[in-house]
Design a protein around this motif. Structure first.
Motif, PDB file in Angstrom:
ATOM      1  N   PRO A 255     -21.732   9.514 -26.446  1.00  0.00           N
ATOM      2  CA  PRO A 255     -20.608   8.770 -26.718  1.00  0.00           C
ATOM      3  C   PRO A 255     -20.638   7.182 -27.313  1.00  0.00           C
ATOM      4  CG  PRO A 255     -21.764   8.829 -24.535  1.00  0.00           C
ATOM      5  CD  PRO A 255     -22.450   9.917 -25.462  1.00  0.00           C
ATOM      6  N   ALA A 256     -21.840   6.904 -27.843  1.00  0.00           N
ATOM      7  CA  ALA A 256     -21.873   5.367 -28.395  1.00  0.00           C
ATOM      8  C   ALA A 256     -20.960   5.593 -29.494  1.00  0.00           C
ATOM      9  CB  ALA A 256     -23.135   5.454 -28.742  1.00  0.00           C
TER      10      ALA A 256
ATOM     11  N   ARG B 251     -24.662  12.366 -40.737  1.00  0.00           N
ATOM     12  CA  ARG B 251     -26.022  12.885 -39.926  1.00  0.00           C
ATOM     13  C   ARG B 251     -26.421  11.848 -38.819  1.00  0.00           C
ATOM     14  NH1 ARG B 251     -30.042  14.724 -37.100  1.00  0.00           N
ATOM     15  NH2 ARG B 251     -31.689  15.730 -37.989  1.00  0.00           N
ATOM     16  N   ALA B 252     -26.245  12.131 -37.605  1.00  0.00           N
ATOM     17  CA  ALA B 252     -27.073  11.093 -36.750  1.00  0.00           C
ATOM     18  C   ALA B 252     -28.368  11.556 -36.568  1.00  0.00           C
ATOM     19  CB  ALA B 252     -26.381  11.307 -35.116  1.00  0.00           C
TER      20      ALA B 252
ATOM     21  N   THR C 165     -29.297   8.188 -40.825  1.00  0.00           N
ATOM     22  CA  THR C 165     -29.525   7.038 -40.165  1.00  0.00           C
ATOM     23  C   THR C 165     -30.996   6.515 -40.009  1.00  0.00           C
ATOM     24  OG1 THR C 165     -29.750   8.456 -38.119  1.00  0.00           O
ATOM     25  CG2 THR C 165     -27.549   7.336 -38.398  1.00  0.00           C
ATOM     26  N   PRO C 166     -31.552   6.188 -41.473  1.00  0.00           N
ATOM     27  CA  PRO C 166     -32.956   5.951 -41.185  1.00  0.00           C
ATOM     28  C   PRO C 166     -33.415   4.833 -40.536  1.00  0.00           C
ATOM     29  CG  PRO C 166     -31.778   5.275 -43.255  1.00  0.00           C
ATOM     30  CD  PRO C 166     -30.888   6.008 -42.420  1.00  0.00           C
TER      31      PRO C 166
ATOM     32  N   ASN D 109     -28.493   5.059 -30.564  1.00  0.00           N
ATOM     33  CA  ASN D 109     -28.822   4.158 -31.740  1.00  0.00           C
ATOM     34  C   ASN D 109     -28.294   5.250 -33.089  1.00  0.00           C
ATOM     35  OD1 ASN D 109     -30.008   2.120 -30.302  1.00  0.00           O
ATOM     36  ND2 ASN D 109     -32.129   2.869 -31.038  1.00  0.00           N
ATOM     37  N   CYS D 110     -28.474   6.373 -33.142  1.00  0.00           N
ATOM     38  CA  CYS D 110     -28.296   7.156 -34.259  1.00  0.00           C
ATOM     39  C   CYS D 110     -26.708   7.419 -34.515  1.00  0.00           C
ATOM     40  CB  CYS D 110     -28.895   8.538 -34.261  1.00  0.00           C
ATOM     41  SG  CYS D 110     -30.812   8.576 -34.694  1.00  0.00           S
ATOM     42  N   ALA D 111     -26.207   7.621 -33.139  1.00  0.00           N
ATOM     43  CA  ALA D 111     -24.660   7.806 -33.198  1.00  0.00           C
ATOM     44  C   ALA D 111     -24.043   6.698 -33.304  1.00  0.00           C
ATOM     45  CB  ALA D 111     -24.383   8.331 -31.912  1.00  0.00           C
ATOM     46  N   PHE D 112     -24.368   5.471 -32.958  1.00  0.00           N
ATOM     47  CA  PHE D 112     -23.568   4.195 -33.444  1.00  0.00           C
ATOM     48  C   PHE D 112     -23.777   3.791 -34.720  1.00  0.00           C
ATOM     49  CE2 PHE D 112     -23.245  -0.267 -33.244  1.00  0.00           C
ATOM     50  CZ  PHE D 112     -21.881  -0.620 -32.709  1.00  0.00           C
TER      51      PHE D 112
END
Length: 386
Positions: free
Chosen positions: A11-12, A54-55, A77-78, A281-284
């Protein structure tokens, strides 16, 4: 504006995708697609899709070359999950050094023995004696975001760390602890290290980089950790090396049937990035990249187009994806110049191979007929007015 999610996402993303954006599970004409592990190789993508996010770092589940041909930018998201993976790798070193997993399984087998358990533990614990990682030599193969964090953490734990990465970035070099010895060839790491941790991408050069030949060149009793890609290791060769004692322990985050049930192979069920913090972190991060691309045309962390950003200025922004060949830019600016429109800001980047990307900020708006002229130019893939 609809953002299609092919997997459940943290949900981020809602902190980024506020009105007019709408996250949906189904859409006939989404502006963008966001996913984690969904396999898109046989997925029919809508013409409306501007980008795919891509998250996570790996993009093996996305046909990035095919999307590049369509002018669809693919983001990853490196570094967003780097800390989570680093912590699992450090745990893996400890699992290699100590017989913790075997000891836990044995202790569980004592259930039901009542008051005898304490005595049995004292008698049986000697079979699970292990060594410490302090002072041991570690070779880190691949010094990207995760590799650097792993190397630095290992230094803090008292290990002697050697690193190998022929493509180490300037930023990466600045972030690397100065106690990490950089090696020019893998042979040194294979010959000298007690622990080897893999953090390389999967490609033709790295596939099965750990094989019968490279294993034979390593120290007897070496410990190998693979939280990067399953295909970096030849499983048959690894099994043989573990059974012979050449490899003390192999810890992998990618269990396959052949690796299960073998003493001193420790399979972890792909938990590297499986933390709420990493998922957030990845999603945001990917949501921010998608939004910036949709609203400003900026490309950050794309795996199929060059990085290209420009501070927003002027009355109209035009972005152009094109083949990296001569005269494309001059043809575009010639059309704009003939309309008497000044280019206020301009940036163009290529990937050094096939594709290039340009952002133009204009002092006046171009009419649709002029935009169509640009779209019809040879070698132009996609034009967008942002």
């Amino acid at each position: 504006m609809e953002i299609l999610r092919l997997n459940e996402i943290s949900p981020a993303v809602n902190e980024v995708f506020k009105a007019p954006y709408k996250m949906v599970k189904e859409s006939k004409s989404p502006a963008a697609i966001i996913l984690r592990s969904y396999n898109m190789h046989d997925y029919k993508i809508s013409e409306s899709v501007l980008c795919v996010g891509r998250a996570g770092a790996g993009v093996n589940n996305i046909p990035i070359d095919a999307y590049a041909e369509k002018g669809v930018v693919v983001f990853n998201t490196p570094g967003a999950n780097a800390n989570a993976v680093k912590e699992l790798v450090i745990l893996s070193f400890l699992l290699c050094g100590r017989s913790v997993t075997d000891g836990i399984n044995w202790a569980q087998s004592l259930k039901g023995k009542g008051a005898e358990v304490e005595g049995l533990v004292e008698k049986g614990k000697n079979q699970f004696v292990g060594g410490e990682i302090l002072g041991k030599k570690l070779g880190v193969i691949g010094l990207g975001a995760i590799g650097i964090l792993t190397a630095n953490a290992a230094v803090e734990l008292g290990m002697q760390v050697m690193g190998y990465d022929p493509f180490l970035s300037v930023k990466g070099a600045w972030n690397l602890n100065n106690h990490v010895k950089q090696c020019d060839c893998l042979k040194t790491i294979f010959a000298e290290c007690d622990f080897i941790s893999l953090h390389a991408p999967l490609n033709a050069q790295t596939r099965n980089m750990i094989n019968a030949e490279t294993l034979a060149s390593m120290k007897d009793g070496v410990n190998i950790v693979n939280c990067s890609r399953a295909e970096l290791c030849d499983n048959a060769a690894m099994i043989e090396a573990v059974n012979s004692g050449k490899v003390n322990r192999y810890v992998t985050d990618f269990p396959g049937d052949a690796l299960l049930g073998i003493k001193n192979i420790i399979p972890i069920p792909h938990l590297g990035a499986s933390t709420p913090e990493a998922e957030d972190n990845c999603a945001f991060m990917v949501a921010q990249q998608i939004k910036d691309f949709i609203e400003n045309g900026n490309v950050v962390n794309s795996v199929n187009f060059p990085a290209c950003s420009l501070p927003r200025d002027g009355k109209q922004r035009v972005t152009i994806i094109h083949l990296n060949v001569k005269n494309v830019i001059s043809s575009i600016t010639d059309i704009i110049g003939k309309e008497g429109v000044n280019i206020h800001g301009f940036v163009s980047q290529s990937d050094g191979k096939k594709y290039a990307y340009a952002i133009l900020d204009l002092d006046e708006k171009l009419n649709e007929k002029v935009i169509e002229k640009i779209k019809k130019l040879d070698n132009v893939i996609k034009v967008r007015v942002v």
